[in-house]
Design a protein around this motif. Sequence first.
Motif, PDB file in Angstrom:
ATOM      1  N   GLN A 141      20.250 -31.187  50.418  1.00  0.00           N
ATOM      2  CA  GLN A 141      20.336 -30.748  49.031  1.00  0.00           C
ATOM      3  C   GLN A 141      19.140 -31.278  48.266  1.00  0.00           C
ATOM      4  N   ALA A 142      18.325 -30.345  47.776  1.00  0.00           N
ATOM      5  CA  ALA A 142      17.183 -30.686  46.947  1.00  0.00           C
ATOM      6  C   ALA A 142      17.618 -30.693  45.488  1.00  0.00           C
ATOM      7  N   PRO A 143      16.881 -31.400  44.623  1.00  0.00           N
ATOM      8  CA  PRO A 143      17.261 -31.457  43.202  1.00  0.00           C
ATOM      9  C   PRO A 143      17.397 -30.065  42.597  1.00  0.00           C
ATOM     10  N   GLY A 144      18.512 -29.834  41.941  1.00  0.00           N
ATOM     11  CA  GLY A 144      18.738 -28.567  41.276  1.00  0.00           C
ATOM     12  C   GLY A 144      19.114 -27.416  42.181  1.00  0.00           C
ATOM     13  N   LYS A 145      19.327 -27.693  43.451  1.00  0.00           N
ATOM     14  CA  LYS A 145      19.660 -26.629  44.406  1.00  0.00           C
ATOM     15  C   LYS A 145      21.007 -26.903  45.068  1.00  0.00           C
ATOM     16  N   GLU A 146      21.536 -25.851  45.699  1.00  0.00           N
ATOM     17  CA  GLU A 146      22.776 -25.979  46.427  1.00  0.00           C
ATOM     18  C   GLU A 146      22.526 -26.698  47.760  1.00  0.00           C
ATOM     19  N   ARG A 147      23.577 -27.332  48.269  1.00  0.00           N
ATOM     20  CA  ARG A 147      23.486 -27.940  49.597  1.00  0.00           C
ATOM     21  C   ARG A 147      23.386 -26.810  50.623  1.00  0.00           C
ATOM     22  N   GLU A 148      22.389 -26.908  51.500  1.00  0.00           N
ATOM     23  CA  GLU A 148      22.147 -25.823  52.443  1.00  0.00           C
ATOM     24  C   GLU A 148      22.213 -26.304  53.884  1.00  0.00           C
ATOM     25  N   PHE A 149      22.568 -25.367  54.736  1.00  0.00           N
ATOM     26  CA  PHE A 149      22.681 -25.619  56.167  1.00  0.00           C
ATOM     27  C   PHE A 149      21.321 -25.935  56.779  1.00  0.00           C
ATOM     28  N   VAL A 150      21.285 -26.928  57.681  1.00  0.00           N
ATOM     29  CA  VAL A 150      20.067 -27.269  58.413  1.00  0.00           C
ATOM     30  C   VAL A 150      20.269 -27.046  59.916  1.00  0.00           C
ATOM     31  N   ALA A 151      21.297 -27.691  60.484  1.00  0.00           N
ATOM     32  CA  ALA A 151      21.520 -27.601  61.928  1.00  0.00           C
ATOM     33  C   ALA A 151      22.935 -28.055  62.255  1.00  0.00           C
ATOM     34  N   THR A 152      23.449 -27.548  63.388  1.00  0.00           N
ATOM     35  CA  THR A 152      24.742 -28.014  63.882  1.00  0.00           C
ATOM     36  C   THR A 152      24.676 -28.226  65.385  1.00  0.00           C
ATOM     37  N   ILE A 153      25.619 -29.004  65.883  1.00  0.00           N
ATOM     38  CA  ILE A 153      25.728 -29.223  67.315  1.00  0.00           C
ATOM     39  C   ILE A 153      27.203 -29.316  67.678  1.00  0.00           C
ATOM     40  N   THR A 154      27.574 -28.715  68.814  1.00  0.00           N
ATOM     41  CA  THR A 154      28.947 -28.850  69.296  1.00  0.00           C
ATOM     42  C   THR A 154      29.025 -30.133  70.097  1.00  0.00           C
ATOM     43  N   TRP A 155      30.037 -30.930  69.782  1.00  0.00           N
ATOM     44  CA  TRP A 155      30.096 -32.281  70.341  1.00  0.00           C
ATOM     45  C   TRP A 155      30.293 -32.260  71.856  1.00  0.00           C
ATOM     46  N   ALA A 156      31.126 -31.381  72.358  1.00  0.00           N
ATOM     47  CA  ALA A 156      31.467 -31.405  73.777  1.00  0.00           C
ATOM     48  C   ALA A 156      30.349 -30.865  74.663  1.00  0.00           C
ATOM     49  N   VAL A 157      29.780 -29.715  74.272  1.00  0.00           N
ATOM     50  CA  VAL A 157      28.823 -29.032  75.144  1.00  0.00           C
ATOM     51  C   VAL A 157      27.387 -29.231  74.687  1.00  0.00           C
ATOM     52  N   GLY A 158      27.193 -29.469  73.393  1.00  0.00           N
ATOM     53  CA  GLY A 158      25.833 -29.688  72.901  1.00  0.00           C
ATOM     54  C   GLY A 158      25.118 -28.413  72.494  1.00  0.00           C
ATOM     55  N   THR A 159      25.855 -27.333  72.233  1.00  0.00           N
ATOM     56  CA  THR A 159      25.239 -26.107  71.745  1.00  0.00           C
ATOM     57  C   THR A 159      24.705 -26.335  70.334  1.00  0.00           C
ATOM     58  N   THR A 160      23.502 -25.842  70.068  1.00  0.00           N
ATOM     59  CA  THR A 160      22.860 -26.106  68.781  1.00  0.00           C
ATOM     60  C   THR A 160      22.540 -24.817  68.027  1.00  0.00           C
ATOM     61  N   TYR A 161      22.516 -24.936  66.715  1.00  0.00           N
ATOM     62  CA  TYR A 161      22.130 -23.845  65.823  1.00  0.00           C
ATOM     63  C   TYR A 161      21.241 -24.438  64.730  1.00  0.00           C
ATOM     64  N   TYR A 162      20.244 -23.639  64.293  1.00  0.00           N
ATOM     65  CA  TYR A 162      19.302 -24.119  63.292  1.00  0.00           C
ATOM     66  C   TYR A 162      19.088 -23.089  62.200  1.00  0.00           C
ATOM     67  N   ALA A 163      18.780 -23.586  61.006  1.00  0.00           N
ATOM     68  CA  ALA A 163      18.311 -22.706  59.948  1.00  0.00           C
ATOM     69  C   ALA A 163      16.918 -22.219  60.322  1.00  0.00           C
ATOM     70  N   GLU A 164      16.592 -21.007  59.902  1.00  0.00           N
ATOM     71  CA  GLU A 164      15.282 -20.442  60.234  1.00  0.00           C
ATOM     72  C   GLU A 164      14.142 -21.315  59.716  1.00  0.00           C
ATOM     73  N   SER A 165      14.355 -21.952  58.594  1.00  0.00           N
ATOM     74  CA  SER A 165      13.294 -22.731  57.956  1.00  0.00           C
ATOM     75  C   SER A 165      12.925 -23.995  58.741  1.00  0.00           C
ATOM     76  N   VAL A 166      13.793 -24.426  59.654  1.00  0.00           N
ATOM     77  CA  VAL A 166      13.504 -25.656  60.405  1.00  0.00           C
ATOM     78  C   VAL A 166      13.366 -25.405  61.902  1.00  0.00           C
ATOM     79  N   LYS A 167      13.627 -24.186  62.328  1.00  0.00           N
ATOM     80  CA  LYS A 167      13.582 -23.871  63.755  1.00  0.00           C
ATOM     81  C   LYS A 167      12.181 -24.155  64.304  1.00  0.00           C
ATOM     82  N   GLY A 168      12.148 -24.857  65.439  1.00  0.00           N
ATOM     83  CA  GLY A 168      10.867 -25.199  66.054  1.00  0.00           C
ATOM     84  C   GLY A 168      10.287 -26.520  65.571  1.00  0.00           C
TER      85      GLY A 168
END
Length: 123
Positions: free
Chosen positions: A39-66
């Motif tokens: 969450q940046a000042p004056g902005k909504e909290r936004e998704f960055v990345a997630t991981i599944t605890w058991a298997v380790g599958t990951t997902y990323y926001a386009e802005s941080v991918k790579g």
Amino acid sequence: QEQLVESGGGLVQPGGSLRLSCAASRFTLDYPIIGWFRQAPGKEREFVATITWAVGTTYYAESVKGRFTISRDNAENTVHLQMNNLKPEDTAVYYCGQFSAGSMFARSSYENWGQGTQVTVSS
């Protein structure tokens, strides 16, 4: 009620790196997905990345991918967010939360948020 604890934030120059950590006393099957948001000042909290605890599958926001990598350490009950090639627009308070229900990309789907850790990217 479980509460997560974030750490690792700081001030870094553009192009630099930081490694954030999200620790809990235990991660259980009740909360199989851990997410990082920011969450940046004056902005909504936004998704960055997630991981599944058991298997380790990951997902990323386009802005941080790579540039960002989310990982888990089962033995330490910790989820990390390695952030490379940081940009000024990455400046924000970073939070981790445990997924409860709904879309894994939505803030409202998470609970047990930590207090956040400040990341500032500036020359």
